[in-house]
Design an enzyme around this catalytic site. Structure first.
Site, PDB file in Angstrom:
ATOM      1  N   ASP A  57       0.830  -1.211   0.000  1.00  0.00           N
ATOM      2  CA  ASP A  57       0.000   0.000   0.000  1.00  0.00           C
ATOM      3  C   ASP A  57       0.865   1.262   0.000  1.00  0.00           C
ATOM      4  O   ASP A  57       2.043   1.228   0.356  1.00  0.00           O
ATOM      5  CB  ASP A  57      -0.867   0.042   1.270  1.00  0.00           C
ATOM      6  CG  ASP A  57      -1.970  -1.006   1.258  1.00  0.00           C
ATOM      7  OD1 ASP A  57      -2.015  -1.837   0.334  1.00  0.00           O
ATOM      8  OD2 ASP A  57      -2.803  -0.982   2.203  1.00  0.00           O
ATOM      9  N   HIS A 201       4.061  -2.015   3.110  1.00  0.00           N
ATOM     10  CA  HIS A 201       4.031  -0.675   2.499  1.00  0.00           C
ATOM     11  C   HIS A 201       5.329  -0.444   1.725  1.00  0.00           C
ATOM     12  O   HIS A 201       6.394  -0.428   2.348  1.00  0.00           O
ATOM     13  CB  HIS A 201       3.842   0.386   3.585  1.00  0.00           C
ATOM     14  CG  HIS A 201       2.529   0.258   4.304  1.00  0.00           C
ATOM     15  ND1 HIS A 201       2.328  -0.664   5.310  1.00  0.00           N
ATOM     16  CD2 HIS A 201       1.350   0.913   4.130  1.00  0.00           C
ATOM     17  CE1 HIS A 201       1.065  -0.568   5.729  1.00  0.00           C
ATOM     18  NE2 HIS A 201       0.448   0.370   5.033  1.00  0.00           N
TER      19      HIS A 201
HETATM   20 ZN   LIG Z   1      -2.625   3.147   3.253  1.00  0.00          ZN
END
Ligand SMILES: [Zn+2]
Length: 234
Positions: A57, A201
């Site tokens: 993400d 991430h």
């Molecule tokens: Zn996010």
């Protein structure tokens, strides 16, 4: 005397046959369970390769995402990226998105401004998703079908985005809280099971380094990495 000896021989032969059958039957059946790929090349049910999906993400990031793409390419792994529209528009990140798509990764929508979709009107939520959809289509030629709601907060209005699939996760090492690569790696490896969706991430170099260690460890255990659309269709 001669006859007795012959009877004894016959008895011994029969005894040996019985012993052999008792001994060989379970061994043969256990042996078959250990055959992973039969001669015809098909893998029978219950012996399929374990699969797992890596999802990233908040990218793309001009510094850490290219390191990840290069590492995944070397390892022959495809992942899923939920990108933030405004990050796609930074610097040369459009080119990174193009490479991501060319490498066969799945690109999903993570809104334009990384907003909490449950805390805004249906119109605002739709505009956030549409802006990133358009951007991804302009750069890669494909509209994203999959989305991940920031903070896991999907829009409250069920009328928003009926055609879109929101994807959650099953393993969350909270990688954004630490720069300790070993800790992130261990946290995932301790929990992961076949069929899991791992949340990371690509905006952090530590997460990227952990992701590549996770890939190496799980490939060593025979895992195959798939994208979330493949996970859903299974
Ligand atoms: Zn996010």
């Amino acid at each position: 005397m001669k006859r007795k000896s012959s009877d004894l021989t016959e008895f011994y032969i029969q005894f040996l046959i019985v012993v052999y059958l008792l001994w060989s039957f379970p061994v043969l059946s256990f042996g078959q369970k250990e055959v992973l790929v039969p001669a015809d090349g098909t893998v029978s049910e219950g012996e399929e390769q374990p699969v797992v999906a890596l999802t990233f993400d908040d990218g793309p990031s001009g510094t850490s995402t290219p390191v990840l793409l290069e590492g995944l390419r070397k390892r022959g792994v495809r992942a899923t990226f939920f990108v933030v529209g405004e990050n796609v528009e930074k610097g040369e990140n459009a080119q990174i998105l193009r490479e991501m798509s060319a490498d066969g990764h799945l690109i999903g929508n993570h809104t334009y401004h990384h907003v909490n979709l449950s805390k805004m009107s249906a119109e605002q939520a739709q505009a956030e998703l549409d802006a990133t959809d358009e951007l991804v289509r302009k750069i890669t030629g494909k509209y994203p079908i999959y989305a991940r709601a920031p903070y896991g907060e999907v829009p409250e209005n069920g009328d928003v985005d009926r055609q879109r699939f929101y994807i959650g996760w099953t393993v969350d090492p909270l990688d954004w809280m630490t720069e300790d690569v070993s800790r992130i790696t261990q946290s995932v490896l301790e929990k992961v099971e076949p069929g899991d969706i791992i949340l990371l991430h690509d905006s952090y170099l530590s997460s990227v380094q952990a992701a590549l260690r996770i890939v190496d460890a799980l490939q060593g255990k025979g895992y195959e990495f798939i994208t979330v659309d493949q996970m859903i269709s299974d």
